[in-house]
Design a protein around this motif. Structure first.
Motif: not given
Length: 634
Positions: A362-367, A371-374, A386-391
């Protein structure tokens, strides 16, 4: 993707060298020597042929083939003598650096990415980039494949009169390295080899959240239990699929745990290199996978679905109860000075560990939030992700999980909440054998529930003095002593501190055994020692008893510090804080279990837990000397 590696361990005078010459699509040769060559691993001629095909034969400074063992040994020893150590200077030194050397570039990264000059037929051929990783008594060198133009660019940098940051981003070493993603892979290979030869082949820790989640009663009963064992692969029929002489299932883990307790296993390294990097191309650097494949082989039931491709990092398919566990483990490093002229330094190194017990592929995806606060300074992900920006403050991560526990993400960040332990430590020597100290600390200031400090202690090390007695009572906690340290347990295990901050103090005095009985003979001449002793007697006769004189006198004949005590470069300089915090990450990076999705959809509970521990969390003596990084005044 960024990758940052700090390999700052120093090496003893005599060191066993394990040089690994590899590349991403590479030629490999492994040798282990102590001024001799006891064995050498097979090469990958495929990559050497690729290098020769790309080589510009008009240049007489580029090598046409991988040098042999003796040539490598001679070249490495020549560099060590030229650069002052195995790692080298890292910066240009006026009377020691010369054009063509690594230190001539005047960039500290040359302590980790080095070059060698191979002498053949009275010509010196440049071999670069060699990733240098020191682990235990071994030095590991990894040679990734680069184009000849990159090697020529480095050779040109080594001869330029200007150097360092003066070159700017367009012409410096950093701009050259950023064009070479194989450098990142080479660091990963070096670390994998280092883990194997030192026996540190362990899986990352994944814990179960103490609070019940969608897992129901099972989660309640197993709260706070560490998941250390990997899911067992579907056991193939030993008679039909296991190779001759393979271990039976279940012994792989026990054998790998004992790996570091026996002499270096040459066959194990050969198996790892040849299996994880066929024809010189790294596919899977997970030693557990390689060992299980060698021990268990495959059976007909291990075949993946016909319409799906099985990734190299998941050689076996999981079967059993399905669930997904995430754990953020952060380590806080700090240097607290309590001085106006020296700023305090706090940093966090963290990793997101995962265990996905899911059937099939299976593929697992999560937000990933926060990230910016850190203020992430560096981050890297497992090859399966695989990574992509979400907001504005989220990053989307999708991955096909490997088998067992694995590190999904590594990062370095700032502490969004301030120091969990702040305050100061003072130590003043009132005589040669007696010191007065004072701690004034504040714990969990600005921290709110659910953040909980499970334990906290402060250790005062005195590696060169033997403690005779201790006088003092802390406002909170208990105190214990050993011959060379004092430990103050502020928050004992089992009594957590949550939802509030506390201020604690600990004044006292510590008495040591007489200094004269502990003096270590100096390596200097007897005459010089006698002169110094007479000077000391004259000083005593003059009755100049003050703190500065006492510290200078005690520090005069201190022996070289052990590598195991990197901070004790003077007599008494620091106290070390140890703690553990649960409930949330200090960088504010987090995962919402309800936002995790699995495709194809399955009913599997998802849990998320955090754990924060102290690393080198140092309180420098406010009244003493301390090392610090000079800041540029603008």
């Amino acid at each position: 993707m960024q990758h940052k590696s700090y390999l700052d361990s120093q090496q003893p005078r005599r060191r066993r060298f394990l040089q690994v010459l590899l590349s991403l699509n590479l030629s490999a040769d492994i040798l282990n020597f102590e001024f001799t060559i006891p064995f050498s691993f097979r090469r990958f001629p495929v990559v050497e042929k690729r290098w020769r095909a790309a080589l510009n034969f008009e240049s007489d400074e580029l090598f046409t083939s991988i040098p042999n063992d003796s040539e490598l040994a001679d070249a490495f020893m020549d560099r060590k003598q030229r650069e002052g150590s195995a790692r080298g200077f890292g910066v240009r030194r006026t009377h020691q650096s010369s054009p063509g050397s690594d230190s001539w570039i005047d960039d500290p990264i040359t302590r980790h990415i080095v070059s060698l000059y191979i002498t053949k037929e009275e010509q010196k051929n440049l071999l670069w980039p060699l990733i240098l990783h020191i682990r235990g008594l071994f030095t590991i060198l990894v040679l990734p494949f680069v184009e000849p133009k990159h090697l020529k660019a480095y050779a040109s940098l080594c001869k330029r009169p200007d150097c360092g940051s003066a070159l700017g981003l367009d012409h410096g070493l950093s701009s050259l390295l950023i064009q070479l993603p194989s450098i990142t892979g080479a660091f990963m290979i070096a670390h994998a080899i280092g883990d194997i030869i030192t026996g540190d082949v362990v899986e990352p820790e994944v814990i179960v959240s103490s609070a019940p989640s969608v897992g129901g009663l099972f989660d309640s009963l197993t709260g706070s239990i560490g998941i250390s064992s990997r899911p067992k692969p579907v056991a193939p029929s030993v008679a039909s699929s296991a190779p001759l002489g393979a271990a039976v299932p279940g012994l792989a883990t026990a054998d790998s745990q004992k790996f570091g307790s026996r002499p270096l296993d040459k066959d194990a390294l050969r198996t790892f290199i040849s299996s994880s990097m066929p024809f010189g191309t790294p596919l899977d650097l997970n030693y557990s996978n390689i060992f299980n494949i060698k021990a268990n082989g495959f059976s007909a039931s291990d075949l993946p679905p016909a319409d799906q491709k099985q990734p190299a990092w998941k050689p076996y398919l999981y079967k059993g109860k399905q669930r997904v566990l995430f754990t953020i483990h952060e380590t806080v490093h700090a240097a607290l000075y309590d001085r106006d002229e020296i700023p305090d330094i706090i940093s966090i190194s963290g990793q997101l560990n995962c265990r996905a017990d899911l059937e099939g592929l299976p593929d697992v995806s999560l937000p990933l939030s926060g990230v910016n606060t850190a203020n992430l300074e560096v981050s890297s992900y497992h090859p399966c992700a695989q990574v992509s920006d979400q907001g504005l403050d989220k990053q989307g991560v999708m991955f096909s999980p490997p088998l067992g526990n694995f590190v999904l993400m590594r990062y370095q960040a700032t502490c969004a909440l301030g120091p969990p332990v702040s305050g100061f430590y003072q130590l003043s020597m009132v005589s040669e054998d007696k010191g007065a100290f004072l701690f004034k600390l504040r714990l969990m200031e600005g921290y709110k529930a659910p953040l909980t400090m499970e334990f906290c202690s402060v250790i005062m090390p005195f590696p060169r003095r033997r403690i005779v007695s201790l006088d003092g009572t802390p406002s909170v906690g208990t105190v214990s002593t050993s011959d060379h340290s004092v430990e103050w347990k502020i928050v004992p295990s089992g009594r957590g501190l949550s939802g509030k901050s506390i201020e604690v103090t600990f004044p006292g005095t510590v008495k040591f055994a007489p200094w004269q009985n502990q003096r270590v003979p100096s390596s200097r001449s007897i005459g010089a020692t006698a002169d110094e002793d007479s000077d000391n007697e004259a000083e005593n006769a003059s009755n100049m008893v003050n703190e500065e004189h006492l510290m200078e006198k005690m520090n005069k004949d201190l022996p070289p510090v052990d590598l195991e005590e990197p901070f004790c470069w003077q007599a008494y300089n620091y106290a070390k804080v140890c703690f553990k915090i649960v409930g949330a990450s200090l960088s504010r990076i987090a995962i919402d279990p309800k936002s995790v999705s699995i495709y194809p959809a399955v009913k599997a509970p998802v849990e998320f837990a955090t754990q924060v521990t102290s690393g080198d969390y140092i309180l420098w003596n406010t009244l003493g000397k301390c090392p610090h990084v000079a800041t540029v005044k603008t």
